[in-house]
Structures are given as structure tokens and as C-alpha cells.
Write a protein that holds these residues in place. Structure first.
Motif, mmCIF file in Angstrom:
data_model
loop_
_atom_site.group_PDB
_atom_site.id
_atom_site.type_symbol
_atom_site.label_atom_id
_atom_site.label_comp_id
_atom_site.label_asym_id
_atom_site.label_seq_id
_atom_site.Cartn_x
_atom_site.Cartn_y
_atom_site.Cartn_z
ATOM 1 N N VAL A 141 59.028 116.589 51.510
ATOM 2 C CA VAL A 141 59.319 115.154 51.386
ATOM 3 C C VAL A 141 59.945 114.842 50.035
ATOM 4 O O VAL A 141 59.800 115.589 49.078
ATOM 5 C CB VAL A 141 58.057 114.273 51.515
ATOM 6 N N GLU A 142 60.593 113.695 49.974
ATOM 7 C CA GLU A 142 61.155 113.215 48.712
ATOM 8 C C GLU A 142 60.166 112.242 48.071
ATOM 9 O O GLU A 142 59.542 111.450 48.754
ATOM 10 C CB GLU A 142 62.476 112.469 48.966
ATOM 11 N N ILE A 143 60.034 112.298 46.766
ATOM 12 C CA ILE A 143 59.258 111.291 46.036
ATOM 13 C C ILE A 143 60.162 110.709 44.963
ATOM 14 O O ILE A 143 60.244 111.227 43.853
ATOM 15 C CB ILE A 143 57.982 111.884 45.412
ATOM 16 N N PRO A 144 60.841 109.631 45.284
ATOM 17 C CA PRO A 144 61.826 109.069 44.363
ATOM 18 C C PRO A 144 61.194 108.652 43.038
ATOM 19 O O PRO A 144 60.098 108.110 43.010
ATOM 20 C CB PRO A 144 62.363 107.843 45.107
ATOM 21 N N GLY A 145 61.906 108.931 41.968
ATOM 22 C CA GLY A 145 61.482 108.448 40.649
ATOM 23 C C GLY A 145 60.441 109.313 39.960
ATOM 24 O O GLY A 145 60.185 109.139 38.786
ATOM 25 N N VAL A 146 59.805 110.222 40.694
ATOM 26 C CA VAL A 146 58.823 111.109 40.070
ATOM 27 C C VAL A 146 59.532 112.422 39.781
ATOM 28 O O VAL A 146 59.968 113.100 40.705
ATOM 29 C CB VAL A 146 57.624 111.378 41.001
ATOM 30 N N SER A 147 59.676 112.750 38.505
ATOM 31 C CA SER A 147 60.482 113.937 38.217
ATOM 32 C C SER A 147 59.749 115.196 38.657
ATOM 33 O O SER A 147 58.531 115.267 38.628
ATOM 34 C CB SER A 147 60.848 113.997 36.734
ATOM 35 N N TYR A 168 57.429 116.638 36.184
ATOM 36 C CA TYR A 168 56.190 115.868 36.060
ATOM 37 C C TYR A 168 55.202 116.270 37.149
ATOM 38 O O TYR A 168 54.025 116.504 36.892
ATOM 39 C CB TYR A 168 56.490 114.369 36.133
ATOM 40 N N LEU A 169 55.713 116.353 38.372
ATOM 41 C CA LEU A 169 54.846 116.764 39.480
ATOM 42 C C LEU A 169 54.272 118.155 39.223
ATOM 43 O O LEU A 169 53.079 118.398 39.392
ATOM 44 C CB LEU A 169 55.626 116.770 40.800
ATOM 45 N N TYR A 221 64.460 117.556 36.175
ATOM 46 C CA TYR A 221 64.381 116.164 35.736
ATOM 47 C C TYR A 221 64.801 115.186 36.834
ATOM 48 O O TYR A 221 64.771 113.986 36.649
ATOM 49 C CB TYR A 221 65.213 115.982 34.453
ATOM 50 N N VAL A 269 61.496 114.333 42.701
ATOM 51 C CA VAL A 269 61.051 115.415 43.580
ATOM 52 C C VAL A 269 61.847 115.391 44.889
ATOM 53 O O VAL A 269 61.769 114.418 45.643
ATOM 54 C CB VAL A 269 59.541 115.293 43.893
ATOM 55 N N ASN A 270 62.626 116.412 45.099
ATOM 56 C CA ASN A 270 63.446 116.580 46.308
ATOM 57 C C ASN A 270 64.437 115.448 46.559
ATOM 58 O O ASN A 270 65.061 115.386 47.615
ATOM 59 C CB ASN A 270 62.557 116.746 47.556
ATOM 60 N N GLN A 304 54.067 111.868 51.965
ATOM 61 C CA GLN A 304 54.110 111.945 50.504
ATOM 62 C C GLN A 304 52.724 112.210 49.936
ATOM 63 O O GLN A 304 52.549 113.040 49.045
ATOM 64 C CB GLN A 304 54.663 110.638 49.924
ATOM 65 N N MET A 317 51.095 108.105 41.064
ATOM 66 C CA MET A 317 52.332 108.793 40.729
ATOM 67 C C MET A 317 53.502 108.251 41.556
ATOM 68 O O MET A 317 54.590 108.027 41.032
ATOM 69 C CB MET A 317 52.144 110.291 40.978
ATOM 70 N N GLY A 332 56.662 106.236 40.069
ATOM 71 C CA GLY A 332 58.027 106.695 40.314
ATOM 72 C C GLY A 332 58.899 105.566 40.851
ATOM 73 O O GLY A 332 60.048 105.390 40.445
ATOM 74 N N PHE A 333 58.303 104.779 41.710
ATOM 75 C CA PHE A 333 59.002 103.645 42.308
ATOM 76 C C PHE A 333 59.426 102.619 41.248
ATOM 77 O O PHE A 333 60.481 101.989 41.355
ATOM 78 C CB PHE A 333 58.056 103.011 43.336
ATOM 79 N N LYS A 364 59.976 103.240 38.017
ATOM 80 C CA LYS A 364 60.516 103.892 36.824
ATOM 81 C C LYS A 364 61.697 103.146 36.198
ATOM 82 O O LYS A 364 61.755 102.950 34.988
ATOM 83 C CB LYS A 364 60.957 105.287 37.212
ATOM 84 N N GLU A 376 54.192 108.768 32.924
ATOM 85 C CA GLU A 376 55.166 109.701 33.504
ATOM 86 C C GLU A 376 56.208 110.058 32.449
ATOM 87 O O GLU A 376 56.519 109.263 31.580
ATOM 88 C CB GLU A 376 55.842 109.009 34.687
ATOM 89 N N VAL A 387 56.384 114.967 29.666
ATOM 90 C CA VAL A 387 57.023 116.265 29.441
ATOM 91 C C VAL A 387 58.526 116.123 29.640
ATOM 92 O O VAL A 387 58.973 115.284 30.391
ATOM 93 C CB VAL A 387 56.521 117.361 30.415
#
Ligand SMILES: Nc1ncnc2c1ncn2[C@@H]1O[C@H](COP(=O)(O)OP(=O)(O)OP(=O)(O)O)[C@@H](O)[C@H]1O
Ligand SMILES: [Mg+2]
Lengths: 250, 481
Positions: free
Chosen positions: A88-94, A97-98, A139, A142-143, B430, B447, B451-452, B454, B477, B480
Motif C-alpha cells: 500500500v501507499e502511505i502518502p506523506g510518510v517518508s 521514517y517508516l 525520502y 512510502v510507495n 494501511q 503516522m 503524513g497526511f 505534512k 516525523e 531522520v
């Protein structure tokens, strides 16, 4: 390491697994093949603890513990890793970071301190290089916007960082070009060790010529209908699944 | 209910930490609104006659107006005569320095994480704290003075800089603008005043902290920020209130004026008490915020993180009058339980080559309703005006709602507008993915929400970004890389 006994499971009214038994010892690689809809992903999901399935019969023991009562995150922290068929994609979460959050969650579970930021960066950079992914992937979300093949390689990156003990790869080879397949296979082979086991779900013999399995199982209609050595995969490639069904009907 | 849903619920049901009450003796006007009350407020503040006249005129206008009813909000009618319009901690004389401020007040702000003592302050942020109706302390006054920056309470500015007040007060948001703006103009009791002279880059972040303490009082503050040519200022605003069963009214007005090449960055983290799960209590937040890019190449940027209040009615706007001026709006609005948020922005393009950007992130959980309402208006002659609007909604759970109402009015053929909107749910996929990597469901939700948001969080000054993320129960977030 893993012992599945007479596992039966359903989703809603639909019976999907109809009595699966499987023993996996440390260091072994088991391939699971079988027609579409035979229950391969369902088995993978149930091992990883996904909701939405009801186990109606049987048991699963992982390193001496009853796996089925554990929460998905506990299973992950105890070393079970599922490389998803459809990440799956998790927008905005690098990505990085994950990776760091996941690694620290697992370390914490084992009473270890958080990973040092510099060490972590070095580790990630060396792994990403060996998977032939660009550093900028770290960076990106995620996906997020990754191509199919990049997503699959990203799963292997996570696996390489988290160093699980039981790796379940659900069609990681699907959608990979020939070079990428080789890279992914190298990544998996690099992780092989006497203490780490693999379940590889695949439709193609090609992957198995790179990653040599100890056992090949054929799943059909929620049952393991045949098991054998690597030669079984070759036979399936040549003859399809029909002959097994036919031999079953005898 | 699934384990992950339970975890989501726990996250949503976090308790409200700033919900305590400070026990202070206060000078409070009896409830009710009439000309006498307005005279009493003006008198208590020892205001010059022009202020009283301005208030009375606003009151007259207010009497002829009615509450706006177009917002997607549902609440019991407010009885304006049951509210007290002035409450101030009792002091014999106005404090001249922080040492004279009631230690209980200082303690309150400390509890909220706003230490007023300058030596305790994190370097670089000057704070004006508004407690109920009055401003209690402004830190770093001297350092700012050296730079030529005026940062003080509104009441003080009325006395020390009446000419600036007369010139600018109401010039962006006139009392006749809307019902709540008129009410505010009539009864506002304090607020903050900022003046950045020509060519000055304000040497530190300026910050105001609003705190409602007394029961049955409304808070009506006014903020006026003037940035002269080639000046720059970043201003932060935070708000909290005790938990009370009855609703309390907050009707503020903020006016920003940016002259040639000036830049004002205004950030808000709003965490007024939002009421309990059943929708009892909480702040009614009716706020008019508007910035006027009066000069060429002026820039005004609004960033808001709205997590509190029972009702939010708020549309920080920009009037892009000067050629090449820029307006920005970055917003995260979180609503849960029975909270209702109707928020958005207005971008009015008047000058040539003006540009505006709108990024709105609405998050609804529980039984909350979250509405984005945005207006982009391009007037004739606003050659080559540009707007980019993106509004995204995230739903957590099945009982909440998200609504998007864009209003677009283009009177100039060379204008170019882009609009994108999405609605997403935190998916089981997710959540499961994150859990499969070892994260708890709670951390996974944090998280994903983080991310949403950001794009908006990265617009906030660092300190505030941390606070905003903490508010969403999120660890930072991007620590790193
Ligand atoms: N949640 C569900 N509800 C109902 N039916 C389901 C559910 N999950 C899986 N199934 C059904 O169970 C069967 C097995 O699905 P599964 O995804 O495990 O197959 P698979 O062997 O992985 O197939 P493929 O090779 O196509 O990936 C299918 O018929 C599928 O439709
Ligand atoms: Mg499958």
C-alpha cells in the motif's frame, strides 16, 4: 520454527483454507504454488495476523508459541515479516521514517535501545544500494508513486533492514522485470541463513531457479495437494496444474 | 469492533490537558449587552473618545445585523444577554513589570507551557499573553524596542500610538463586515498590537497566547499587525480554555496589513476546549481573520492547525491588492466527537500578477463534521492572477463527515486556476501494513495522519510544528534524514 496443523479458515461465509498442515524448520525455504484463488494470500495473511478471517479449526505454532492469539504487531516484532502482494501507499510518510519507526519498535520489543541515527543511515544506504534503488526513494512517501517493481523492491528493503526470522513473500516476483528479479533474488539469498526461514508464494519457476527451495507445495482449493522437491516446480511449469487435479480425482 | 478501530478510538478520546481552571479574583461585568456595557468597558480601559465612538457605532450596526446562517454548523442559538463581556484578573494597578503580575497567572501559563519569565523563554520568541479579557504580560519588550518593533497589548497601543490605531483599526475588517466582527468591535477588551517599521526584519518570532478562564464570559480580542515596506514578521497564536459544561463564545478579529515588499506569516495552533464526547460544553469560535496585501510584492501567509472548539467558523483571508502580491493559506482542521468545523479561506485578487495558494487538510473522526469553504475571486484587471487550491479530507471511522464547498468567481480572462480535491479513509490495508512492520495501531494512525498533514506542518515554525504534532498525538516525523 513454524508448525501449521490442520488449519481451516473462512472469510464470512466463504471457506478458504480447508485443512492445511505444514512444518518449516529453521533455515528452510518453502515455495507455495497454486492456481489463482487457491488461498495462498489468505494463508500468508492469516500467518501475519490480518483481520477479516476466522480460523475455524487447527493451530499454528511459531517458535513454540501459539501464533494465532498474537496481535499482528507482536508477530512482526517476534520476527514474522510479510512482503505484500500489493504493497500500500502511505502518502506523506517518508520511507526512511517508516523504516526507522519499524526498526525501533522491534528493537524496543527486544529490550534494545533506539538505533543510532548515523548507524541507521549507513545501514539503510548500504542496503538500498544492493537493491539498486536510488537514495531518493528513502525520502519519498512510502510507495507513493512507486512503480510496481519499485514497490516490490521496497518490500525487500524493509525485510533486509528488519532482519525477520520468518519471511513470507507473497508473489514478490510478480511484476518484476528480469533484472529486477535477479536483484530481488540476490537480496533474498543474501538473507538466507541457518536460522532464517522463507515461505515464497509464486506462480513462476523462474524465481525458484534463482532461490532454490527445499520444498515446493501446491495449494489448490485451500489444501496442500502435493509437495515435492524443486523438480516439482519444473514439472508444474511444463504441465500446468491440470494433471494434479486429475491425479487427485483418481 | 476490530482491535485497530479500538485503538483509533483511544487516540480520538484523549483527554484535554489544558482543561483546568485558575482561581483568581476577577473584575467581571454582569452579563448583558447594551450601550452602558460598552461605555463601561471603554471606561475601564480609560480609552480616548475616538475609541468609544467607534465602539458605539459598531454596536449600532450590530443591532441591525443577524448571525450568519450559511455555514454547515448546527448549534443552539446564542443568548447574547447571558454573556459577560468583560472579565479581568483583579489588580490594583496595571502591572508595570512581570514581577507585578499575579503569581497565579504566571503559574497558569507555566502549566500551559508558556513561561512568561524572559529568562525562561526559549530564545527568540516574544510572548503577549491574553487572559480572559486583558493582556497580562508582554515579554522581550526592550529587545524589540531596540529594533524599532512595537509589540504590546492593544489597550496599551491605544494610549501610546493612537495615530496608528486610528489609521489602521477596522481598515481591513470594518465593523460592518459581519455579525461577529461588529460584535467584536463593540465589546473587544484587548488583544495584541504589532508594528514593524520600514526595512525591519523582526528579530524574533512574536507570539500571543489566549486563555479563557472565567465562566460565562466571552472572549473578544483584536489583533492588529502592520508591516511597513520591506519588513518581515512571523507571528504565532495559541489558545486554550478550561473544560466547562456550558459553551463559551470566542469572537476575535485579526487584521494584517502588509505594505510594499512586506511579509507577514501568521500561524495559529488553536486548541480551545472542544466539549465532551456528547457535545456538552466547548468553545464557540467565530473568528474573522483577514490580511490586506496593500503594497506591491507584499506577502501574507496564514497557517493554522485547528484541533479544538465545539464550533469553528473561521476563514482567514487575503486581499491581494498590490501588484505581484502573494497570499497563502495552509490549514489542518481536526474534528472529532461532536465537533463541527466550517473553515477555509478567501483569496481576493485585485492587483496584477497576484498569486494565491490554498492547502487545506480536514480530518474528521467520531461523529464530527468538517467543512472546507473556500472562495477565490479574481476581479477585472487582476491580470495573470494565479490560484492553486488543494483540499484533502481524511476520514477516521464511519460516522464522521467531510464537505468541500469551493466558490470560484473569475472576472479576468487571463486568470489561471487549479483545483484538486481528495477524500480518503485510513484504510485497513494501511493500518495492517504498519502493524505488520511492528508499529502499534495507535502509532500507525498517528503516522498516517501526520503524513497526511505534512504539507501544512512544514509551513509552521519548528517549535509550533512540534506542538501541533503533539496535539495530534504524533511523534515528530522527519527526525531522520
Ligand atoms: N475477505 C474475503 N472475503 C471473501 N472471500 C475472500 C476473502 N479473501 C479471500 N477470499 C477468497 O478466497 C479465495 C482465495 O483468495 P486468495 O487471495 O488467498 O488467493 P490466492 O491463492 O492468493 O490467489 P492469487 O494467485 O490470485 O493471488 C478467493 O476465491 C478469494 O476470492
Ligand atoms: Mg494472492
Amino acid at each position: 520454527m513454524l508448525s501449521i496443523q490442520h488449519l481451516e479458515a473462512r472469510a464470512g461465509e466463504q471457506a478458504i483454507l480447508n485443512g492445511i498442515s505444514l512444518e518449516i524448520k529453521p533455515g528452510e525455504v518453502h515455495a507455495i504454488m497454486g492456481p489463482n484463488g487457491s488461498g495462498k494470500s489468505t494463508l500468508s495473511n492469516i500467518l501475519a495476523g490480518r483481520e477479516g478471517y476466522e480460523v475455524t479449526h487447527g493451530s499454528v505454532t511459531y517458535e513454540g508459541k501459539d501464533l494465532l492469539v498474537m496481535k499482528p504487531e507482536e508477530r512482526a516484532r517476534e520476527g514474522i515479516f510479510l512482503a505484500f502482494q500489493y504493497p500500500v501507499e502511505i502518502p506523506g510518510v517518508s520511507n526512511i521514517y517508516l523504516l526507522k519507526a519499524a526498526l525501533n519498535a522491534i528493537r524496543k520489543h527486544h529490550g534494545q535501545t533506539e538505533v543510532d541515527a548515523m548507524d541507521f543511515l549507513q545501514l539503510v544506504k548500504s542496503k538500498i544500494k544492493s537493491l539498486n534503488l536510488d537514495e531518493q526513494f528513502l525520502y519519498r512517501g512510502v510507495n507513493e508513486g512507486f512503480s510496481g517493481g519499485e514497490k516490490k523492491r521496497n518490500e525487500i528493503l524493509q525485510m533486509a533492514i528488519l532482519e525477520p526470522r520468518l519471511c513470507i513473500l507473497d508473489e514478490t516476483d510478480s511484476g518484476l522485470d528480469i533484472d529486477a528479479l535477479k536483484i530481488v533474488a540476490d537480496g533474498v539469498n543474501a538473507l538466507r541463513s541457518p536460522t532464517r526461514s522463507f515461505i515464497m508464494v509464486t506462480h513462476y519457476q523462474r524465481l525458484l531457479s534463482y532461490i532454490k527451495p527445499d520444498v515446493v507445495h501446491v495449494l489448490a482449493q485451500g489444501r496442500i495437494v502435493k509437495s515435492g522437491g524443486p523438480e516439482l516446480a519444473l514439472e508444474l511449469e511444463a504441465r500446468g496444474y491440470g494433471w494434479i487435479d486429475a491425479s487427485l480425482n483418481h | 469492533m476490530s482491535a485497530s478501530q479500538e485503538q483509533i478510538d483511544n487516540l480520538i478520546h484523549k483527554e484535554y490537558k489544558p482543561g483546568f481552571v485558575t482561581d483568581l479574583e476577577a473584575d467581571t461585568l454582569p452579563p448583558g449587552l447594551n450601550e452602558e456595557v460598552i461605555r463601561a468597558i471603554s471606561q475601564r480601559k480609560n480609552e480616548p473618545p475616538f475609541m468609544l465612538a467607534w465602539r458605539l457605532k459598531a454596536y449600532e450596526q450590530w443591532l441591525t445585523m443577524s448571525e450568519p446562517d450559511w455555514a454547515y454548523l448546527d448549534y443552539q442559538a446564542i443568548d447574547y444577554n447571558s454573556i459577560s463581556y468583560y472579565s479581568a484578573p483583579k489588580v490594583k494597578e496595571a502591572p508595570k513589570s512581570l514581577d507585578e503580575v499575579d503569581p497565579k497567572l504566571i503559574e497558569t501559563y507555566k502549566k500551559l507551557g508558556i513561561p512568561l519569565h524572559e529568562q525562561e523563554r526559549l530564545a527568540g520568541v516574544a510572548v503577549d499573553a491574553v487572559f480572559d479579557s486583558v493582556s497580562v504580560a508582554t515579554t522581550f519588550k526592550h529587545k524589540l524596542k531596540e529594533a524599532g518593533v512595537i509589540f504590546c497589548s492593544f489597550s496599551e497601543a491605544v494610549h501610546t500610538h493612537p495615530e496608528l490605531i486610528q489609521q489602521y483599526l477596522g481598515s481591513v475588517v470594518p465593523p460592518s463586515d459581519n455579525f461577529f466582527a461588529a460584535l467584536n468591535a463593540a465589546v473587544f477588551s484587548d488583544g495584541s498590537f504589532v508594528f514593524i517599521p520600514k526595512g525591519v526584519r523582526c528579530p524574533m518570532e512574536l507570539s500571543t497566547y489566549f486563555r479563557i478562564n472565567a465562566a460565562n464570559t466571552g472572549q473578544f480580542e483584536r489583533t492588529l499587525i502592520i508591516a511597513e515596506d520591506y519588513s518581515h514578521v512571523s507571528y504565532l497564536e495559541g489558545c486554550t480554555a478550561p473544560m466547562r459544561d456550558e459553551n463559551q463564545l470566542h469572537a476575535a478579529v485579526v487584521e494584517l496589513i502588509a505594505l510594499d515588499h512586506a511579509e507577514i506569516k501568521y500561524s495559529t495552533v488553536q486548541n480551545w476546549y472542544s466539549g465532551d464526547e456528547e457535545g456538552r460544553g466547548g468553545i464557540f469560535n467565530f473568528v474573522t481573520k483577514r490580511g490586506d496585501c496593500r503594497g506591491r510584492h507584499a506577502k501574507i501567509s496564514w497557517t493554522q492547525v485547528e484541533t479544538g472548539s465545539a464550533i469553528t467558523w473561521k476563514y482567514p483571508s487575503c486581499i491581494l491588492r498590490g501588484d505581484h502580491s502573494i497570499g497563502e493559506f495552509y490549514s489542518v482542521a481536526v474534528s472529532n466527537h461532536r465537533q463541527q468545523a466550517d473553515t477555509g479561506t478567501k483569496m481576493i485578487h485585485i492587483g496584477k500578477n497576484t498569486k494565491s495558494t490554498i492547502i487545506s487538510k480536514g480530518i474528521s473522526a467520531g461523529r464530527a463534521e468538517n467543512t472546507y469553504r473556500g472562495q477565490v475571486k479574481i476581479l477585472p484587471g487582476a491580470l495573470n492572477a494565479r490560484n492553486y487550491t488543494q483540499c484533502d479530507s481524511l476520514l477516521i471511522g464511519p460516522k464522521c463527515g467531510a464537505h468541500t464547498f469551493p466558490y470560484i468567481e473569475i472576472k479576468e480572462p487571463t486568470a489561471r486556476l487549479e483545483h484538486e480535491a481528495t477524500t480518503a479513509k485510513i484504510s485497513e490495508d494501511q493500518l495492517f501494513f504498519c502493524q505488520q512492520r511492528g508499529l502499534s495501531a495507535e502509532d500507525a494512525v498517528s503516522m498516517i495522519v501526520n503524513g497526511f498533514c505534512k504539507q501544512v506542518f512544514k509551513e509552521l515554525p519548528m517549535e509550533f510544528a512540534v506542538e501541533a504534532q503533539a496535539l495530534l498525538g504524533i511523534s515528530l516525523e522527519g527526525s531522520v534524514g
